[in-house]
Design an enzyme around this catalytic site. Structure first.
Site, PDB file in Angstrom:
ATOM      1  N   GLU A 154       0.856  -1.235  -0.044  1.00 48.07           N
ATOM      2  CA  GLU A 154       0.218  -0.054  -0.074  1.00 48.07           C
ATOM      3  C   GLU A 154       0.854   1.330   0.230  1.00 48.07           C
ATOM      4  O   GLU A 154       1.775   1.418   0.877  1.00 48.07           O
ATOM      5  CB  GLU A 154      -0.720   0.066   1.172  1.00 48.07           C
ATOM      6  CG  GLU A 154      -1.952   1.194   1.616  1.00 48.07           C
ATOM      7  CD  GLU A 154      -2.747   0.891   2.705  1.00 48.07           C
ATOM      8  OE1 GLU A 154      -3.456   2.228   2.974  1.00 48.07           O
ATOM      9  OE2 GLU A 154      -2.580   0.091   3.165  1.00 48.07           O
ATOM     10  N   SER A 180      -5.425   2.247  -0.292  1.00 49.70           N
ATOM     11  CA  SER A 180      -6.434   1.999   0.677  1.00 49.70           C
ATOM     12  C   SER A 180      -7.519   2.922   0.577  1.00 49.70           C
ATOM     13  O   SER A 180      -7.198   4.270  -0.239  1.00 49.70           O
ATOM     14  CB  SER A 180      -6.001   1.959   1.874  1.00 49.70           C
ATOM     15  OG  SER A 180      -5.672   3.097   2.812  1.00 49.70           O
TER      16      SER A 180
END
Length: 277
Positions: A154, A180
Protein backbone atom coordinates in the site's frame (compact mmCIF):
# COMPACT_ATOMS: atom_id res chain seq x y z
CA UNK A 1 -38.32 -7.33 25.35
CA UNK A 2 -37.64 -3.65 25.95
CA UNK A 3 -36.05 -2.57 22.68
CA UNK A 4 -35.47 0.97 23.98
CA UNK A 5 -33.30 -0.27 26.86
CA UNK A 6 -31.25 -2.50 24.60
CA UNK A 7 -30.43 0.22 22.11
CA UNK A 8 -29.90 2.83 24.80
CA UNK A 9 -26.82 0.87 25.84
CA UNK A 10 -25.54 0.78 22.26
CA UNK A 11 -26.92 3.94 20.61
CA UNK A 12 -24.62 3.61 17.60
CA UNK A 13 -26.63 0.61 16.40
CA UNK A 14 -29.87 2.34 15.56
CA UNK A 15 -32.09 5.39 15.92
CA UNK A 16 -35.25 4.63 17.86
CA UNK A 17 -38.65 5.58 16.50
CA UNK A 18 -41.89 5.96 18.50
CA UNK A 19 -43.28 2.58 19.52
CA UNK A 20 -39.89 0.93 19.90
CA UNK A 21 -39.19 0.62 16.16
CA UNK A 22 -35.74 1.47 14.92
CA UNK A 23 -33.98 2.42 11.71
CA UNK A 24 -30.99 0.31 10.75
CA UNK A 25 -27.67 2.15 10.72
CA UNK A 26 -25.39 -0.80 9.95
CA UNK A 27 -25.33 -3.15 7.00
CA UNK A 28 -25.93 -6.27 9.12
CA UNK A 29 -29.11 -4.71 10.52
CA UNK A 30 -30.40 -3.60 7.13
CA UNK A 31 -30.20 -7.07 5.63
CA UNK A 32 -26.53 -7.90 5.45
CA UNK A 33 -24.49 -9.38 2.63
CA UNK A 34 -27.36 -11.57 1.33
CA UNK A 35 -29.42 -8.47 0.55
CA UNK A 36 -26.45 -6.81 -1.13
CA UNK A 37 -25.89 -9.92 -3.24
CA UNK A 38 -29.58 -10.04 -4.11
CA UNK A 39 -29.69 -6.56 -5.60
CA UNK A 40 -26.40 -7.15 -7.45
CA UNK A 41 -27.90 -10.32 -8.91
CA UNK A 42 -31.12 -8.55 -9.90
CA UNK A 43 -29.05 -5.91 -11.66
CA UNK A 44 -27.08 -8.50 -13.60
CA UNK A 45 -23.76 -7.75 -11.92
CA UNK A 46 -23.07 -11.27 -10.62
CA UNK A 47 -23.63 -14.72 -12.15
CA UNK A 48 -26.54 -16.65 -10.69
CA UNK A 49 -25.20 -20.00 -11.90
CA UNK A 50 -21.94 -19.63 -9.93
CA UNK A 51 -21.46 -22.54 -7.51
CA UNK A 52 -20.97 -21.51 -3.88
CA UNK A 53 -19.64 -23.16 -0.72
CA UNK A 54 -23.20 -24.12 0.27
CA UNK A 55 -23.30 -26.62 -2.58
CA UNK A 56 -25.96 -24.49 -4.27
CA UNK A 57 -25.73 -21.83 -6.95
CA UNK A 58 -25.82 -18.13 -6.13
CA UNK A 59 -29.32 -17.95 -7.63
CA UNK A 60 -30.54 -20.75 -5.36
CA UNK A 61 -29.00 -19.13 -2.28
CA UNK A 62 -30.74 -15.83 -3.00
CA UNK A 63 -34.12 -17.24 -3.99
CA UNK A 64 -35.90 -16.32 -0.74
CA UNK A 65 -33.97 -13.13 0.05
CA UNK A 66 -36.11 -10.00 -0.13
CA UNK A 67 -34.85 -6.42 -0.25
CA UNK A 68 -35.63 -4.53 2.95
CA UNK A 69 -37.33 -1.25 2.03
CA UNK A 70 -37.46 -0.05 5.66
CA UNK A 71 -33.82 1.00 5.85
CA UNK A 72 -31.46 3.62 4.44
CA UNK A 73 -28.16 1.74 4.54
CA UNK A 74 -28.32 -0.10 1.22
CA UNK A 75 -29.84 1.01 -2.05
CA UNK A 76 -31.12 -1.08 -4.92
CA UNK A 77 -28.93 -1.36 -7.99
CA UNK A 78 -31.28 0.97 -9.93
CA UNK A 79 -31.36 3.67 -7.25
CA UNK A 80 -27.71 4.75 -6.73
CA UNK A 81 -26.55 7.70 -4.68
CA UNK A 82 -24.71 9.06 -7.73
CA UNK A 83 -24.18 8.10 -11.38
CA UNK A 84 -20.54 7.29 -10.64
CA UNK A 85 -18.87 5.33 -7.86
CA UNK A 86 -15.99 6.41 -5.65
CA UNK A 87 -13.42 4.85 -7.98
CA UNK A 88 -13.05 4.86 -11.76
CA UNK A 89 -11.32 2.39 -14.06
CA UNK A 90 -8.76 3.83 -16.47
CA UNK A 91 -7.13 2.44 -19.60
CA UNK A 92 -4.63 3.78 -22.11
CA UNK A 93 -1.13 3.29 -23.45
CA UNK A 94 0.23 3.64 -19.91
CA UNK A 95 -2.13 0.98 -18.55
CA UNK A 96 -3.30 -1.44 -21.27
CA UNK A 97 -4.59 -3.84 -18.59
CA UNK A 98 -6.23 -1.02 -16.69
CA UNK A 99 -5.75 1.11 -13.58
CA UNK A 100 -7.91 2.51 -10.79
CA UNK A 101 -8.29 6.11 -9.63
CA UNK A 102 -10.17 7.17 -6.51
CA UNK A 103 -12.30 10.20 -7.37
CA UNK A 104 -14.19 10.62 -4.10
CA UNK A 105 -13.48 14.10 -2.79
CA UNK A 106 -11.58 15.28 -5.88
CA UNK A 107 -12.38 18.77 -7.14
CA UNK A 108 -11.07 18.10 -10.64
CA UNK A 109 -11.10 14.88 -12.61
CA UNK A 110 -8.38 15.65 -15.18
CA UNK A 111 -4.67 16.07 -14.59
CA UNK A 112 -1.75 16.61 -16.97
CA UNK A 113 1.81 16.74 -15.73
CA UNK A 114 5.39 15.61 -16.08
CA UNK A 115 6.58 12.27 -14.72
CA UNK A 116 8.89 12.12 -11.70
CA UNK A 117 9.99 8.48 -11.54
CA UNK A 118 10.89 6.33 -8.52
CA UNK A 119 11.53 2.59 -8.44
CA UNK A 120 10.46 2.07 -4.81
CA UNK A 121 7.99 3.65 -2.44
CA UNK A 122 10.81 4.47 -0.03
CA UNK A 123 12.63 6.51 -2.68
CA UNK A 124 9.44 8.41 -3.52
CA UNK A 125 8.64 9.04 0.15
CA UNK A 126 12.14 10.40 0.85
CA UNK A 127 11.87 12.76 -2.13
CA UNK A 128 8.47 13.99 -1.01
CA UNK A 129 9.72 14.53 2.54
CA UNK A 130 12.53 16.68 1.13
CA UNK A 131 10.05 18.39 -1.24
CA UNK A 132 12.02 17.35 -4.31
CA UNK A 133 9.06 17.79 -6.63
CA UNK A 134 7.11 20.64 -8.19
CA UNK A 135 3.48 21.56 -8.56
CA UNK A 136 2.15 19.84 -11.66
CA UNK A 137 4.41 16.80 -11.31
CA UNK A 138 3.07 13.27 -11.53
CA UNK A 139 4.99 11.10 -9.09
CA UNK A 140 5.56 7.59 -10.45
CA UNK A 141 6.10 4.74 -7.98
CA UNK A 142 6.85 1.54 -9.87
CA UNK A 143 8.11 -1.99 -9.21
CA UNK A 144 5.60 -2.19 -6.37
CA UNK A 145 3.07 -4.45 -8.10
CA UNK A 146 2.22 -8.06 -7.14
CA UNK A 147 5.45 -9.42 -8.64
CA UNK A 148 7.68 -6.37 -8.20
CA UNK A 149 6.88 -5.53 -4.55
CA UNK A 150 6.58 -8.40 -4.16
CA UNK A 151 3.07 -8.35 -2.78
CA UNK A 152 1.58 -5.06 -4.03
CA UNK A 153 2.18 -2.93 -0.96
CA UNK A 154 0.00 0.00 0.00
CA UNK A 155 1.36 3.42 -1.00
CA UNK A 156 -0.29 5.27 1.86
CA UNK A 157 2.79 6.87 3.43
CA UNK A 158 3.73 8.79 0.27
CA UNK A 159 0.20 9.95 -0.48
CA UNK A 160 -0.22 10.96 3.17
CA UNK A 161 2.98 13.02 3.03
CA UNK A 162 1.87 14.76 -0.17
CA UNK A 163 -1.51 15.62 1.28
CA UNK A 164 0.08 16.72 4.54
CA UNK A 165 2.16 19.24 2.60
CA UNK A 166 -1.00 20.68 1.09
CA UNK A 167 -0.24 19.36 -2.39
CA UNK A 168 -3.05 16.84 -2.72
CA UNK A 169 -4.65 18.70 -5.64
CA UNK A 170 -1.41 20.09 -7.10
CA UNK A 171 0.41 16.85 -7.89
CA UNK A 172 -0.75 13.40 -8.94
CA UNK A 173 0.62 9.95 -8.23
CA UNK A 174 0.66 6.84 -10.42
CA UNK A 175 1.77 3.40 -9.24
CA UNK A 176 1.53 -0.29 -10.04
CA UNK A 177 1.08 -0.73 -6.28
CA UNK A 178 -2.17 -0.21 -4.42
CA UNK A 179 -4.03 2.26 -2.20
CA UNK A 180 -6.52 2.01 0.63
CA UNK A 181 -9.67 3.94 1.41
CA UNK A 182 -7.60 6.39 3.45
CA UNK A 183 -5.78 7.65 0.35
CA UNK A 184 -6.31 11.31 -0.54
CA UNK A 185 -5.49 13.33 -3.63
CA UNK A 186 -5.26 12.42 -7.31
CA UNK A 187 -3.87 8.88 -7.07
CA UNK A 188 -3.87 6.17 -9.74
CA UNK A 189 -3.06 2.62 -8.64
CA UNK A 190 -3.17 -0.99 -9.85
CA UNK A 191 -1.50 0.02 -13.13
CA UNK A 192 -1.06 -3.00 -15.36
CA UNK A 193 0.99 -4.53 -16.77
CA UNK A 194 3.26 -3.82 -13.82
CA UNK A 195 6.83 -2.58 -14.14
CA UNK A 196 8.36 -5.89 -13.03
CA UNK A 197 7.26 -7.56 -16.28
CA UNK A 198 8.07 -4.63 -18.53
CA UNK A 199 4.76 -2.80 -18.54
CA UNK A 200 4.68 0.72 -20.01
CA UNK A 201 5.08 2.23 -16.52
CA UNK A 202 8.61 0.74 -16.46
CA UNK A 203 9.49 2.66 -19.63
CA UNK A 204 8.69 6.13 -18.27
CA UNK A 205 11.42 8.71 -17.87
CA UNK A 206 11.51 11.94 -15.89
CA UNK A 207 9.79 14.67 -17.86
CA UNK A 208 7.44 12.47 -19.89
CA UNK A 209 4.04 14.17 -20.17
CA UNK A 210 1.09 12.13 -18.88
CA UNK A 211 -2.63 12.81 -19.25
CA UNK A 212 -5.11 11.42 -16.72
CA UNK A 213 -8.83 11.82 -17.42
CA UNK A 214 -11.20 10.24 -14.90
CA UNK A 215 -14.21 11.49 -16.88
CA UNK A 216 -13.21 9.63 -20.04
CA UNK A 217 -11.52 6.81 -18.13
CA UNK A 218 -8.10 7.20 -19.75
CA UNK A 219 -4.45 7.39 -18.70
CA UNK A 220 -1.89 8.01 -21.44
CA UNK A 221 1.72 9.06 -21.79
CA UNK A 222 2.51 11.29 -24.76
CA UNK A 223 4.77 8.75 -26.46
CA UNK A 224 4.17 7.02 -29.77
CA UNK A 225 4.07 3.25 -30.20
CA UNK A 226 7.42 3.52 -31.93
CA UNK A 227 8.97 5.42 -29.02
CA UNK A 228 7.61 2.94 -26.48
CA UNK A 229 8.87 0.01 -28.56
CA UNK A 230 12.35 1.53 -28.77
CA UNK A 231 12.48 1.94 -24.99
CA UNK A 232 11.18 -1.58 -24.44
CA UNK A 233 14.11 -3.03 -26.40
CA UNK A 234 16.51 -1.39 -23.94
CA UNK A 235 14.54 -2.35 -20.83
CA UNK A 236 15.98 -4.97 -18.47
CA UNK A 237 14.14 -6.66 -15.58
CA UNK A 238 14.92 -5.25 -12.16
CA UNK A 239 16.01 -7.64 -9.43
CA UNK A 240 13.42 -8.00 -6.71
CA UNK A 241 14.33 -7.33 -3.10
CA UNK A 242 14.19 -11.01 -2.15
CA UNK A 243 16.40 -13.73 -3.63
CA UNK A 244 14.85 -16.61 -1.72
CA UNK A 245 12.13 -17.53 0.71
CA UNK A 246 8.36 -17.24 0.60
CA UNK A 247 8.22 -13.75 -0.97
CA UNK A 248 10.60 -14.84 -3.73
CA UNK A 249 8.44 -17.91 -4.37
CA UNK A 250 5.33 -15.73 -4.43
CA UNK A 251 6.88 -13.41 -7.01
CA UNK A 252 7.59 -16.35 -9.33
CA UNK A 253 3.97 -17.49 -9.48
CA UNK A 254 1.77 -14.42 -8.96
CA UNK A 255 -0.41 -13.18 -11.81
CA UNK A 256 -1.57 -9.66 -12.78
CA UNK A 257 -3.58 -7.43 -10.48
CA UNK A 258 -6.59 -7.23 -12.79
CA UNK A 259 -7.03 -11.01 -12.52
CA UNK A 260 -6.79 -10.94 -8.75
CA UNK A 261 -3.02 -11.46 -8.40
CA UNK A 262 -3.66 -15.19 -8.02
CA UNK A 263 -0.80 -17.63 -7.51
CA UNK A 264 -2.30 -20.61 -9.32
CA UNK A 265 -2.85 -21.37 -13.02
CA UNK A 266 -6.60 -20.97 -12.70
CA UNK A 267 -9.74 -22.88 -13.58
CA UNK A 268 -8.58 -23.97 -17.04
CA UNK A 269 -5.77 -26.05 -15.54
CA UNK A 270 -7.73 -27.37 -12.55
CA UNK A 271 -8.39 -31.11 -12.72
CA UNK A 272 -10.73 -31.50 -9.74
CA UNK A 273 -13.74 -29.50 -8.61
CA UNK A 274 -13.60 -29.30 -4.84
CA UNK A 275 -17.11 -27.79 -4.72
CA UNK A 276 -18.63 -31.18 -5.60
CA UNK A 277 -19.69 -32.50 -2.21
Amino acid sequence: MDVAKIFKKTPYLADLKPGGKYVAKDMWQAGGVPMLLKTLYEGGFIHGNCMTVTGKTMKENLKNVKFNLNQKVLRKYNNPLSPDGGVVGLKGNLAPEGAIVKIAGLKKLQFTGKARCFDTEEAAYNAVQKKKYKDGDIIIIRYEGPKGGPGMREMLSTTGAIYGQGKGEKVALITDGRFSGATRGFCVGHVGPEAAIGGPISLLRNGDVIDIDAKKGTVNVRLSKKQLAARRKKWKPRKINFGSGTLWKYAQTVGPAYLGASTHPGKKNEVKCYADI
